[in-house]
Design a protein around this motif. Structure first.
Motif, PDB file in Angstrom:
ATOM      1  N   ALA A  44      51.704  28.538  23.862  1.00 57.43           N
ATOM      2  CA  ALA A  44      50.541  29.173  23.523  1.00 57.43           C
ATOM      3  C   ALA A  44      49.512  29.005  24.820  1.00 57.43           C
ATOM      4  N   ALA A  45      49.658  27.863  25.198  1.00 59.70           N
ATOM      5  CA  ALA A  45      48.687  27.555  26.612  1.00 59.70           C
ATOM      6  C   ALA A  45      49.283  28.063  27.722  1.00 59.70           C
ATOM      7  N   ALA A  46      50.401  28.075  27.865  1.00 56.37           N
ATOM      8  CA  ALA A  46      51.102  28.576  29.191  1.00 56.37           C
ATOM      9  C   ALA A  46      50.635  30.282  29.173  1.00 56.37           C
ATOM     10  N   LEU A  47      51.130  30.612  27.986  1.00 60.35           N
ATOM     11  CA  LEU A  47      51.158  32.063  27.860  1.00 60.35           C
ATOM     12  C   LEU A  47      49.660  32.643  28.386  1.00 60.35           C
ATOM     13  N   LEU A  48      48.467  31.990  27.772  1.00 57.07           N
ATOM     14  CA  LEU A  48      47.089  32.287  28.276  1.00 57.07           C
ATOM     15  C   LEU A  48      46.856  32.054  29.713  1.00 57.07           C
ATOM     16  N   CYS A  49      47.648  30.897  30.245  1.00 60.42           N
ATOM     17  CA  CYS A  49      47.652  30.799  31.321  1.00 60.42           C
ATOM     18  C   CYS A  49      48.187  32.003  32.538  1.00 60.42           C
ATOM     19  N   GLY A  50      49.222  32.461  31.996  1.00 59.38           N
ATOM     20  CA  GLY A  50      49.723  33.507  32.752  1.00 59.38           C
ATOM     21  C   GLY A  50      48.931  34.743  32.465  1.00 59.38           C
ATOM     22  N   ASP A  51      48.340  35.078  31.320  1.00 61.60           N
ATOM     23  CA  ASP A  51      47.366  36.237  31.233  1.00 61.60           C
ATOM     24  C   ASP A  51      46.250  36.164  32.212  1.00 61.60           C
ATOM     25  N   LEU A  52      45.804  34.678  32.353  1.00 63.71           N
ATOM     26  CA  LEU A  52      44.659  34.650  33.298  1.00 63.71           C
ATOM     27  C   LEU A  52      44.914  34.824  34.687  1.00 63.71           C
ATOM     28  N   CYS A  53      46.145  34.418  35.268  1.00 64.15           N
ATOM     29  CA  CYS A  53      46.637  34.765  36.342  1.00 64.15           C
ATOM     30  C   CYS A  53      46.683  36.203  36.826  1.00 64.15           C
ATOM     31  N   ALA A  54      46.971  36.993  35.747  1.00 66.13           N
ATOM     32  CA  ALA A  54      47.109  38.332  36.016  1.00 66.13           C
ATOM     33  C   ALA A  54      45.814  39.063  36.159  1.00 66.13           C
ATOM     34  N   THR A  55      44.821  38.568  35.257  1.00 60.85           N
ATOM     35  CA  THR A  55      43.426  39.023  35.235  1.00 60.85           C
ATOM     36  C   THR A  55      42.750  38.663  36.645  1.00 60.85           C
ATOM     37  N   TRP A  56      43.220  37.340  37.221  1.00 63.03           N
ATOM     38  CA  TRP A  56      42.481  37.042  38.313  1.00 63.03           C
ATOM     39  C   TRP A  56      43.119  37.566  39.554  1.00 63.03           C
ATOM     40  N   SER A  57      44.504  38.027  39.532  1.00 62.89           N
ATOM     41  CA  SER A  57      44.866  38.725  40.637  1.00 62.89           C
ATOM     42  C   SER A  57      44.261  40.009  40.751  1.00 62.89           C
ATOM     43  N   ALA A  58      43.785  40.886  39.659  1.00 61.48           N
ATOM     44  CA  ALA A  58      43.108  42.114  39.930  1.00 61.48           C
ATOM     45  C   ALA A  58      41.788  41.943  40.498  1.00 61.48           C
ATOM     46  N   GLN A  59      41.169  40.490  39.918  1.00 59.68           N
ATOM     47  CA  GLN A  59      39.897  40.185  40.657  1.00 59.68           C
ATOM     48  C   GLN A  59      40.010  39.871  42.026  1.00 59.68           C
ATOM     49  N   MET A  60      40.872  39.337  42.321  1.00 60.17           N
ATOM     50  CA  MET A  60      40.998  38.751  43.726  1.00 60.17           C
ATOM     51  C   MET A  60      41.263  40.183  44.675  1.00 60.17           C
ATOM     52  N   PHE A  61      41.939  40.936  44.083  1.00 61.44           N
ATOM     53  CA  PHE A  61      42.336  42.212  44.999  1.00 61.44           C
ATOM     54  C   PHE A  61      41.207  42.975  45.375  1.00 61.44           C
ATOM     55  N   HIS A  62      40.510  43.295  44.348  1.00 61.51           N
ATOM     56  CA  HIS A  62      39.335  44.346  44.404  1.00 61.51           C
ATOM     57  C   HIS A  62      38.039  43.575  45.000  1.00 61.51           C
ATOM     58  N   GLY A  63      38.220  42.429  45.039  1.00 65.69           N
ATOM     59  CA  GLY A  63      36.933  41.498  45.523  1.00 65.69           C
ATOM     60  C   GLY A  63      37.247  41.095  47.077  1.00 65.69           C
ATOM     61  N   CYS A  64      38.574  41.561  47.722  1.00 65.51           N
ATOM     62  CA  CYS A  64      39.105  41.199  49.071  1.00 65.51           C
ATOM     63  C   CYS A  64      38.139  41.536  50.162  1.00 65.51           C
ATOM     64  N   GLY A  65      37.303  42.394  49.950  1.00 62.28           N
ATOM     65  CA  GLY A  65      36.346  42.687  51.044  1.00 62.28           C
ATOM     66  C   GLY A  65      36.713  44.025  51.885  1.00 62.28           C
ATOM     67  N   LEU A  66      37.995  44.859  51.583  1.00 63.81           N
ATOM     68  CA  LEU A  66      38.396  45.978  51.930  1.00 63.81           C
ATOM     69  C   LEU A  66      37.298  46.956  51.377  1.00 63.81           C
ATOM     70  N   PRO A  67      37.247  48.186  52.264  1.00 62.36           N
ATOM     71  CA  PRO A  67      36.485  49.288  51.732  1.00 62.36           C
ATOM     72  C   PRO A  67      36.897  49.825  50.480  1.00 62.36           C
ATOM     73  N   ALA A  68      36.084  50.466  49.611  1.00 63.63           N
ATOM     74  CA  ALA A  68      36.402  50.869  48.121  1.00 63.63           C
ATOM     75  C   ALA A  68      37.653  52.044  48.445  1.00 63.63           C
TER      76      ALA A  68
END
Length: 355
Positions: free
Chosen positions: A131-155
Motif C-alpha cells: 500500500a505504501a509503495a503504491l501511493l509512492c508510485g502515484d506520487l511520482c506520477a503526479t510529481w512528474s507532471a508537475q516537474m514537466f510543466h514547471g520546467c521553465g519552457l514557454p507554455a
C-alpha cells in the motif's frame, strides 16, 4: 588556461539530470515538524536518485537538440521529469511482479514492509508495504507532471509536448495491463512482443525523443517519423532486459535472475523457448517456470533448457536486427549531426548493456 567542458557529455548530462531531480525533490521535503510523510519522502528520494541509466531523459534531451533546441536548464528539467514517471512505473511493476530487489536494494514495497516489521506495528507488513509503495508510485506520477510543466519552457512549447506525454502514460498502463493478462493467455511470441512495444519500447525511447523534438518545434510528420528509430530500438532494449532477467549477473544488474522464472513472466525469450523446446522440454519448462518455490537448481535447469532450445540465440539476433533497423532509420532523419552521433551511441549502449 581555461579548459572547455562539454556539458552534453552523457556522464555530465546524467549528473545534471540528477541535480535537477534532487532540487525538485528537496523542494518538496516535509515541513518541520514532520507532518508524518518524512519516511515517504526519504524513501522516494533514495529510490529516484540511487542509480539508473537516465535513458529517457537522454533521449528527450537529444530529441530537443536534434531539432534546434538550445542547451539549458529548462530542457534538463523537462527531460528529468520523465525519470519521475519511470520511477512510478518501476515501483508499480515491482509490486505486480512481487520483486525483491531493484538496483541492488530492496524494492520499495519490501522496504516499507521492513519498516513495518521492524517497528512491530499491528497488521500485515507485506500488505502495508504494498500500500505504501503504491501511493509512492502515484506520487511520482503526479510529481512528474508537475516537474514537466514547471520546467521553465514557454507554455506554447509545453503544449506541443503534452499530448505525447499523455499518450505515453496511457500506453505504459495499457502495456502493464496486457502483461498481467498475458500471464493467463497463450504465451505466444506475438502477445509478448505487443507487451514489449507498449510497456517498454514506446516509453523508453520513442515517446521521450518525440517529446523532445515536439518541444523544439519539429514538424508533426517528422515527430511521427522518429518512431522508425524509437520503436525498434525500444524493442531491442526490452529484449536485452529479458535476457538479463534470466542470464544476467545480479551483482551487475542489481536484480535477481530468479524473479522472471518464478513468476513465469510471459517474455519473448520464454515464449520462444516453449515453442522450440520440443514436447518433453516444453513440459519440463512449464513445470519449472512459474513455480514461486523455484530453487537455484531448478533455475539452472530452466536456463539450460532455454539455451538448448536456441531461444537465447534467437533473441540475440532479434536484438541486433532491431538495433540495425533503428540505426538505418536514424540516418534518414533530419537531425543535427551532434544529436545523430549522440543517439547512435545511446542506441548501442541500450542494446549492448550488461545492467
Amino acid at each position: 588556461m581555461t579548459v572547455a567542458v562539454d556539458r552534453t557529455d552523457p556522464a555530465l548530462l546524467r549528473g545534471r539530470f540528477d541535480a535537477a531531480l534532487a532540487a525538485f525533490l528537496d523542494a518538496r521535503r516535509p515541513g518541520r515538524p514532520d507532518d508524518g510523510t518524512g519516511a515517504v519522502h526519504t524513501a522516494l528520494r533514495r529510490f529516484v536518485l540511487a542509480g539508473g541509466k537516465r535513458l529517457r531523459p537522454l533521449f528527450c534531451y537529444w530529441g530537443w537538440r536534434g531539432f534546434g533546441g538550445p542547451d539549458g536548464q529548462p530542457i534538463v528539467v523537462a527531460a528529468s521529469a520523465l525519470e519521475l514517471f519511470h520511477a512510478f512505473a518501476l515501483i508499480h511493476d515491482d509490486i505486480l511482479d512481487r520483486s525483491d530487489r531493484r538496483r541492488g536494494e530492496p524494492t520499495l514495497h519490501r522496504h516499507f514492509a521492513g519498516l513495518h516489521a521492524g517497528a512491530g506495528w499491528p497488521g500485515d507488513p507485506a500488505a502495508y508495504g504494498r500500500a505504501a509503495a503504491l501511493l509512492c508510485g502515484d506520487l511520482c506520477a503526479t510529481w512528474s507532471a508537475q516537474m514537466f510543466h514547471g520546467c521553465g519552457l514557454p507554455a506554447g512549447r509545453l503544449r506541443r509536448g503534452h499530448p505525447l506525454l499523455a499518450r505515453m502514460r496511457a500506453e505504459v498502463i495499457a502495456g502493464e495491463y496486457l502483461d498481467v493478462v498475458a500471464a493467463t493467455g497463450d504465451g505466444s511470441v506475438a502477445s509478448a512482443l505487443t507487451v514489449v512495444r507498449l510497456k517498454t519500447a514506446r516509453y523508453t525511447v520513442t515517446r521521450p525523443i518525440q517529446v523532445g523534438a515536439a518541444l523544439a518545434g519539429a514538424a508533426p510528420d517528422v515527430v511521427a517519423a522518429l518512431a522508425g528509430f524509437g520503436d525498434p530500438l525500444g524493442d531491442a532494449f526490452q529484449l536485452r532486459d529479458d535476457l538479463l532477467g534470466v542470464f544476467g549477473d545480479p551483482a551487475v544488474t542489481g536484480k535477481s535472475t530468479m524473479d522472471d522464472l518464478r513468476e513465469g513472466k510471459p517474455t519473448v525469450l520464454l515464449a520462444l523457448a516453449r515453442a522450440a523446446a520440443g514436447p518433453a522440454g516444453a513440459a519440463r519448462l512449464r513445470a519449472l517456470v512459474g513455480d514461486p518455490a523455484l530453487d537455484q537448481a531448478g533455475a539452472a535447469e530452466a536456463r539450460a533448457l532455454i539455451e538448448a532450445s536456441g531461444a537465447r540465440d534467437t533473441v540475440e539476433r532479434m536484438i541486433r536486427a532491431r538495433a540495425d533497423a533503428a540505426l538505418v532509420a536514424l540516418d534518414a532523419l533530419p537531425l543535427a549531426a551532434s544529436a545523430r552521433r549522440a543517439l547512435a551511441t545511446l542506441a548501442e549502449h541500450a542494446v549492448e548493456r550488461r545492467a
